[in-house]
Enzyme design. Sequence first.
Site, PDB file in Angstrom:
ATOM      1  N   CYS A  79       0.830  -1.200   0.000  1.00  0.00           N
ATOM      2  CA  CYS A  79       0.000   0.000   0.000  1.00  0.00           C
ATOM      3  C   CYS A  79       0.872   1.260   0.000  1.00  0.00           C
ATOM      4  O   CYS A  79       1.568   1.529  -0.972  1.00  0.00           O
ATOM      5  CB  CYS A  79      -0.980  -0.041   1.169  1.00  0.00           C
ATOM      6  SG  CYS A  79      -2.317   1.188   1.022  1.00  0.00           S
ATOM      7  N   HIS A 181      -3.842  -4.837   0.238  1.00  0.00           N
ATOM      8  CA  HIS A 181      -3.281  -5.328   1.494  1.00  0.00           C
ATOM      9  C   HIS A 181      -3.363  -6.863   1.528  1.00  0.00           C
ATOM     10  O   HIS A 181      -4.425  -7.411   1.814  1.00  0.00           O
ATOM     11  CB  HIS A 181      -4.065  -4.766   2.688  1.00  0.00           C
ATOM     12  CG  HIS A 181      -3.820  -3.330   2.945  1.00  0.00           C
ATOM     13  ND1 HIS A 181      -2.817  -2.891   3.781  1.00  0.00           N
ATOM     14  CD2 HIS A 181      -4.436  -2.218   2.469  1.00  0.00           C
ATOM     15  CE1 HIS A 181      -2.831  -1.570   3.821  1.00  0.00           C
ATOM     16  NE2 HIS A 181      -3.794  -1.134   3.030  1.00  0.00           N
ATOM     17  N   GLU A 183      -2.246  -8.812   3.755  1.00  0.00           N
ATOM     18  CA  GLU A 183      -2.498  -9.251   5.133  1.00  0.00           C
ATOM     19  C   GLU A 183      -3.973  -9.156   5.503  1.00  0.00           C
ATOM     20  O   GLU A 183      -4.400  -9.711   6.521  1.00  0.00           O
ATOM     21  CB  GLU A 183      -1.651  -8.443   6.124  1.00  0.00           C
ATOM     22  CG  GLU A 183      -2.116  -7.046   6.446  1.00  0.00           C
ATOM     23  CD  GLU A 183      -1.817  -6.011   5.376  1.00  0.00           C
ATOM     24  OE1 GLU A 183      -2.130  -4.824   5.611  1.00  0.00           O
ATOM     25  OE2 GLU A 183      -1.270  -6.362   4.314  1.00  0.00           O
TER      26      GLU A 183
END
Length: 204
Positions: A79, A181, A183
């Site tokens: 990001c 993202h 994650e």
Amino acid sequence: MYIAVINYNMGNISSVENALKSQGAKVRVTSDAGVIRGAAGVVLPGVGAFSDAMANLGILGLEDTIRQATRNQPFLGICLGMQLLFDYSFEDGKTKGLGVFAGTVERIPAVVKVPHMGWNNINMVKPDPLLENLDLNQYFYFVHSYHVVPEDKSLIASTTGHGIEMVAGIYREKVHAFQFHPEKSSVCGLKVLKNFINLTRKDK
């Protein structure tokens, strides 16, 4: 060996750390240049304003360390961590970035909904080892109001559509970076991180 997650006080550090650990990585969250240089791989995450991020990296004296890491170690930008790799951002004026790649970070045009937030799929432009064995019809989680515009389009590995086509990922030599993202992108995102972990193990 361990993966260094750079801590420069710009959000989402613990979620990246936990996601990497869930895939079997040893992780050190750090702002120490020596720890970063000694890592098998380096992750630059980030959420927030570009100018604040560059100011924090300057205070910590990490700009050159990060530039060196992009040349010497498997490197993953996430990001804001991807945006910082470019020359300049036009968020809140004009702020100089790390200059690893030529290009700018520009606001998503107001003709589409800003920010681009939520789940979206990506389109492969060229092979990226971190996207191997993924079903790209699956969705990844995005949240951003600015997007990267590389000068050299061969840097672009994947794109996403949000009224306009935007860069979703870049890849060159040891550097991989994504606007989404991983994650926060469920099983698909964890596979991206697992591929990065495997890459760091092959590199040593």
